[in-house]
Scaffold this active site. Sequence first.
Site, short mmCIF file in Angstrom:
data_model
loop_
_atom_site.label_atom_id
_atom_site.label_comp_id
_atom_site.label_asym_id
_atom_site.label_seq_id
_atom_site.Cartn_x
_atom_site.Cartn_y
_atom_site.Cartn_z
N SER A 277 0.84 -1.20 0.00
CA SER A 277 0.00 0.00 0.00
C SER A 277 0.87 1.25 0.00
CB SER A 277 -0.87 0.01 1.27
OG SER A 277 -1.46 1.26 1.46
N TYR B 43 -1.05 -0.61 10.07
CA TYR B 43 -1.16 -0.93 8.64
C TYR B 43 0.15 -0.59 7.92
CZ TYR B 43 -3.57 -0.94 4.05
OH TYR B 43 -3.97 -1.18 2.76
N LYS C 157 2.44 -3.24 5.92
CA LYS C 157 2.60 -3.14 4.47
C LYS C 157 4.04 -2.87 4.06
CE LYS C 157 -1.58 -3.81 2.82
NZ LYS C 157 -1.89 -5.14 2.24
N1 NAD Z 1 -8.37 -0.25 -2.04
C1 NAD Z 1 -7.20 0.39 -2.00
O1 NAD Z 1 -7.06 1.53 -2.50
C2 NAD Z 1 -6.01 -0.25 -1.37
C3 NAD Z 1 -4.90 0.55 -1.15
C4 NAD Z 1 -3.75 -0.02 -0.64
C5 NAD Z 1 -3.73 -1.38 -0.35
N2 NAD Z 1 -4.85 -2.15 -0.55
C6 NAD Z 1 -4.76 -3.57 -0.23
O2 NAD Z 1 -5.37 -4.35 -1.24
C7 NAD Z 1 -5.93 -5.54 -0.65
C8 NAD Z 1 -7.40 -5.66 -1.03
O3 NAD Z 1 -8.12 -4.57 -0.46
P1 NAD Z 1 -9.57 -4.10 -0.91
O4 NAD Z 1 -9.50 -2.64 -1.07
O5 NAD Z 1 -10.08 -4.94 -2.01
O6 NAD Z 1 -10.39 -4.37 0.44
P2 NAD Z 1 -11.64 -5.32 0.78
O7 NAD Z 1 -11.98 -5.08 2.20
O8 NAD Z 1 -12.71 -5.10 -0.25
O9 NAD Z 1 -11.05 -6.79 0.57
C9 NAD Z 1 -10.26 -7.43 1.54
C10 NAD Z 1 -10.78 -8.85 1.70
O10 NAD Z 1 -9.90 -9.59 2.56
C11 NAD Z 1 -10.69 -10.48 3.30
N3 NAD Z 1 -9.97 -10.93 4.51
C12 NAD Z 1 -9.73 -10.19 5.62
N4 NAD Z 1 -9.09 -10.94 6.53
C13 NAD Z 1 -8.92 -12.18 5.97
C14 NAD Z 1 -8.31 -13.36 6.43
N5 NAD Z 1 -7.78 -13.46 7.67
N6 NAD Z 1 -8.29 -14.45 5.60
C15 NAD Z 1 -8.84 -14.38 4.37
N7 NAD Z 1 -9.46 -13.26 3.89
C16 NAD Z 1 -9.49 -12.17 4.69
C17 NAD Z 1 -11.94 -9.68 3.63
O11 NAD Z 1 -13.04 -10.52 4.00
C18 NAD Z 1 -12.17 -8.91 2.34
O12 NAD Z 1 -13.08 -9.57 1.47
C19 NAD Z 1 -5.69 -5.40 0.86
O13 NAD Z 1 -4.50 -6.12 1.19
C20 NAD Z 1 -5.48 -3.92 1.06
O14 NAD Z 1 -4.71 -3.64 2.20
C21 NAD Z 1 -6.00 -1.60 -1.04
#
Ligand code: NAD
Length: 313
Positions: free
Chosen positions: A161, A174, A178
């Site tokens: 991230s 976080y 990350k």
């Molecule tokens: N959306 C963004 O802009 C953004 C930015 C930086 C990083 N990220 C990273 O991208 C990834 C996806 O994020 P997203 O935005 O789609 O969020 P999201 O919340 O839509 O998806 C995350 C998913 O992970 C699942 N999860 C949580 N704990 C778990 C576990 N212990 N075992 C299995 N599954 C588990 C949740 O149920 C959820 O469906 C994450 O790692 C997040 O930190 C996202």
Amino acid sequence: MQPDAATPATMPCLQGRVLVVTGGAGAIGREIALLAARHGAQVLVNDIGGAVDGSGGDRQAAEQVAQAIRAEGGQAQASSDSVATPAGAARIVASTLDHFGRIDCVVNNAGNARNAIFHKMAVDDWEAVLQVHLHGSFYLSRAAAPYLRAQQSGAFVHMTSTGGLVGNVGQANYMAAKMALTALSKGIALDMGRFGVRSNCVAPLAKSRLTALFDAGDAAARARGASFDRLPAAAVAPLVVYLCSGAAADVTGQVLVARGSEILVMSQPRPLRAMHRDGGWTVDSLARHGMPGLRPAFVPLEQSGEVFSWEPL
Ligand SMILES: NC(=O)c1ccc[n+]([C@@H]2O[C@H](COP(=O)([O-])OP(=O)(O)OC[C@H]3O[C@@H](n4cnc5c(N)ncnc54)[C@H](O)[C@@H]3O)[C@@H](O)[C@H]2O)c1
């Protein structure tokens, strides 16, 4: 199936490969799972179906994505195990091998968030976030590693991230997870390159329930949250699928950003500037010569939104 509308019909780049995507029912994970399947992968969709903070669970969440893949003619299996324990990670790998007979790519995408200003961050908030993002990525990668080593091929993609690499107020847990994940990825790339196994990180920026957390912040945070409205989760998936494919055979140990229609490569720590003093430093000479000499190379204490200061293209 056509891989995607923008790509001419060529040999699907993940044909015959088996890909695990954790957090596969979330905004970004779902798009990765669907696109990987369209590119020929057999996909193990893993997700606990939990709330943003990691609580609760819906066993149907992963199954619904697997069904969506099968409805398009692809092959998918669901898993609702948590990545946050070694036993859960071992079951995810075992389930992948049971259903598909092999494992080629691991996308560590599962994520939770427990934002809190640092002096109020509970130990539980710290542990819960490190457990999923960092430890979970280790548990699953480690469980898969012997199979990739034996077949002398494979790829890991870990979702990091810009909020972690650059920083955000209220996200020390976080950020730590990350940033550490990039070191885990680099370690895997260094250790497993000799077996034909690659490891890279992707920092996505895309609208999801995680970015909706900005809505609870100050005006600047809310403005930053609103900028995600123009960043669809589907825009992240092509880079991840590419990194899993043979087309990325020479790409390893990198940290890339996917932000709408932009892709970026991030810097990794290297010395920026050095000062030397015959006989070594004293506190006084550090204050008068050492730090003034290094100061031009200091990195400003910025947040992600200040570095990614331009509107999404
Ligand atoms: N959306 C963004 O802009 C953004 C930015 C930086 C990083 N990220 C990273 O991208 C990834 C996806 O994020 P997203 O935005 O789609 O969020 P999201 O919340 O839509 O998806 C995350 C998913 O992970 C699942 N999860 C949580 N704990 C778990 C576990 N212990 N075992 C299995 N599954 C588990 C949740 O149920 C959820 O469906 C994450 O790692 C997040 O930190 C996202």
